[in-house]
Motif scaffolding. Structure first.
Motif, PDB file in Angstrom:
ATOM      1  N   ASP A  15      -7.516   1.179 -15.157  1.00  0.00           N
ATOM      2  CA  ASP A  15      -7.157   2.213 -16.132  1.00  0.00           C
ATOM      3  C   ASP A  15      -5.723   2.029 -16.632  1.00  0.00           C
ATOM      4  O   ASP A  15      -4.990   2.993 -16.837  1.00  0.00           O
ATOM      5  CB  ASP A  15      -7.360   3.611 -15.540  1.00  0.00           C
ATOM      6  CG  ASP A  15      -7.449   4.687 -16.608  1.00  0.00           C
ATOM      7  OD1 ASP A  15      -7.844   4.375 -17.746  1.00  0.00           O
ATOM      8  OD2 ASP A  15      -7.099   5.844 -16.309  1.00  0.00           O
ATOM      9  N   ALA A  16      -5.326   0.764 -16.798  1.00  0.00           N
ATOM     10  CA  ALA A  16      -3.980   0.434 -17.287  1.00  0.00           C
ATOM     11  C   ALA A  16      -4.064   0.023 -18.751  1.00  0.00           C
ATOM     12  O   ALA A  16      -5.007  -0.652 -19.164  1.00  0.00           O
ATOM     13  CB  ALA A  16      -3.391  -0.706 -16.465  1.00  0.00           C
ATOM     14  N   GLN A  17      -3.087   0.418 -19.522  1.00  0.00           N
ATOM     15  CA  GLN A  17      -3.004   0.065 -20.935  1.00  0.00           C
ATOM     16  C   GLN A  17      -1.951  -1.015 -21.111  1.00  0.00           C
ATOM     17  O   GLN A  17      -0.801  -0.830 -20.718  1.00  0.00           O
ATOM     18  CB  GLN A  17      -2.617   1.290 -21.776  1.00  0.00           C
ATOM     19  CG  GLN A  17      -2.367   0.981 -23.232  1.00  0.00           C
ATOM     20  CD  GLN A  17      -3.615   0.531 -23.965  1.00  0.00           C
ATOM     21  OE1 GLN A  17      -4.593   1.264 -24.036  1.00  0.00           O
ATOM     22  NE2 GLN A  17      -3.598  -0.671 -24.498  1.00  0.00           N
ATOM     23  N   ASP A  63       4.333   4.600 -15.211  1.00  0.00           N
ATOM     24  CA  ASP A  63       3.221   5.442 -14.759  1.00  0.00           C
ATOM     25  C   ASP A  63       2.894   6.526 -15.788  1.00  0.00           C
ATOM     26  O   ASP A  63       3.532   6.633 -16.831  1.00  0.00           O
ATOM     27  CB  ASP A  63       3.490   6.019 -13.366  1.00  0.00           C
ATOM     28  CG  ASP A  63       4.553   7.097 -13.319  1.00  0.00           C
ATOM     29  OD1 ASP A  63       4.943   7.651 -14.368  1.00  0.00           O
ATOM     30  OD2 ASP A  63       4.997   7.415 -12.198  1.00  0.00           O
ATOM     31  N   ARG A  64       1.902   7.325 -15.478  1.00  0.00           N
ATOM     32  CA  ARG A  64       1.423   8.355 -16.410  1.00  0.00           C
ATOM     33  C   ARG A  64       2.452   9.446 -16.692  1.00  0.00           C
ATOM     34  O   ARG A  64       2.314  10.185 -17.662  1.00  0.00           O
ATOM     35  CB  ARG A  64       0.146   8.991 -15.886  1.00  0.00           C
ATOM     36  CG  ARG A  64      -1.020   8.047 -15.887  1.00  0.00           C
ATOM     37  CD  ARG A  64      -2.280   8.773 -15.403  1.00  0.00           C
ATOM     38  NE  ARG A  64      -3.391   7.866 -15.306  1.00  0.00           N
ATOM     39  CZ  ARG A  64      -4.195   7.556 -16.320  1.00  0.00           C
ATOM     40  NH1 ARG A  64      -3.986   8.092 -17.504  1.00  0.00           N
ATOM     41  NH2 ARG A  64      -5.198   6.723 -16.149  1.00  0.00           N
ATOM     42  N   THR A  65       3.458   9.573 -15.832  1.00  0.00           N
ATOM     43  CA  THR A  65       4.492  10.585 -16.050  1.00  0.00           C
ATOM     44  C   THR A  65       5.730   9.990 -16.712  1.00  0.00           C
ATOM     45  O   THR A  65       6.774  10.613 -16.734  1.00  0.00           O
ATOM     46  CB  THR A  65       4.880  11.271 -14.723  1.00  0.00           C
ATOM     47  OG1 THR A  65       5.451  10.297 -13.844  1.00  0.00           O
ATOM     48  CG2 THR A  65       3.670  11.931 -14.073  1.00  0.00           C
ATOM     49  N   ILE A  85      -0.077  -1.857  -9.844  1.00  0.00           N
ATOM     50  CA  ILE A  85      -0.783  -0.804 -10.581  1.00  0.00           C
ATOM     51  C   ILE A  85      -1.713  -0.052  -9.641  1.00  0.00           C
ATOM     52  O   ILE A  85      -1.797   1.186  -9.682  1.00  0.00           O
ATOM     53  CB  ILE A  85      -1.564  -1.390 -11.764  1.00  0.00           C
ATOM     54  CG1 ILE A  85      -0.595  -1.943 -12.819  1.00  0.00           C
ATOM     55  CG2 ILE A  85      -2.482  -0.343 -12.384  1.00  0.00           C
ATOM     56  CD1 ILE A  85      -1.253  -2.783 -13.897  1.00  0.00           C
ATOM     57  N   SER A  86      -2.416  -0.769  -8.798  1.00  0.00           N
ATOM     58  CA  SER A  86      -3.379  -0.114  -7.905  1.00  0.00           C
ATOM     59  C   SER A  86      -2.697   0.801  -6.890  1.00  0.00           C
ATOM     60  O   SER A  86      -3.343   1.694  -6.343  1.00  0.00           O
ATOM     61  CB  SER A  86      -4.240  -1.149  -7.197  1.00  0.00           C
ATOM     62  OG  SER A  86      -3.471  -1.925  -6.304  1.00  0.00           O
ATOM     63  N   LYS A  87      -1.403   0.626  -6.644  1.00  0.00           N
ATOM     64  CA  LYS A  87      -0.673   1.486  -5.731  1.00  0.00           C
ATOM     65  C   LYS A  87      -0.349   2.847  -6.340  1.00  0.00           C
ATOM     66  O   LYS A  87      -0.016   3.784  -5.619  1.00  0.00           O
ATOM     67  CB  LYS A  87       0.633   0.817  -5.293  1.00  0.00           C
ATOM     68  CG  LYS A  87       0.447  -0.405  -4.428  1.00  0.00           C
ATOM     69  CD  LYS A  87       1.798  -1.017  -4.105  1.00  0.00           C
ATOM     70  CE  LYS A  87       1.686  -2.317  -3.365  1.00  0.00           C
ATOM     71  NZ  LYS A  87       3.016  -2.920  -3.132  1.00  0.00           N
TER      72      LYS A  87
END
Length: 88
Positions: A15-17, A63-65, A85-87
């Motif tokens: 789920d990475a862009q 990250d998302r934030t 990323i998986s972390k």
């Protein structure tokens, strides 16, 4: 860019862009993306992105934030990047 494209499905599974950024024109980006068959967006920087993040061949894991979690100058190892990323 080709390295990111070759592993784009791995990034999608996380789920990475992936985004490419440069001050080149939209037309140049379109030609470059077509030439390399890129499926991820290339952003035209009007100077505001490089003012915040600098310029050059740098990969940022954000990250998302909007917190920068990793900075890698040059081309990162995609497997190591996917591990980071998986972390998150």
């Amino acid at each position: 860019m080709k390295a990111f494209q070759s592993d784009i499905s791995d990034f999608a599974k996380l789920d990475a862009q992936v985004l490419g950024v440069s001050a080149d024109t939209l037309e140049t980006h379109q030609e470059f993306a077509a030439e390399l068959n890129l499926s991820f967006p290339l952003l035209v920087d009007d100077g505001s992105i490089s003012a915040k993040y600098g310029s050059g061949r740098v990969t940022y894991l954000i990250d998302r934030t909007a917190v920068i979690r990793m900075i890698c100058e040059g081309m990162p190892d995609n497997a190591a990047l996917a591990g980071e990323i998986s972390k998150l």
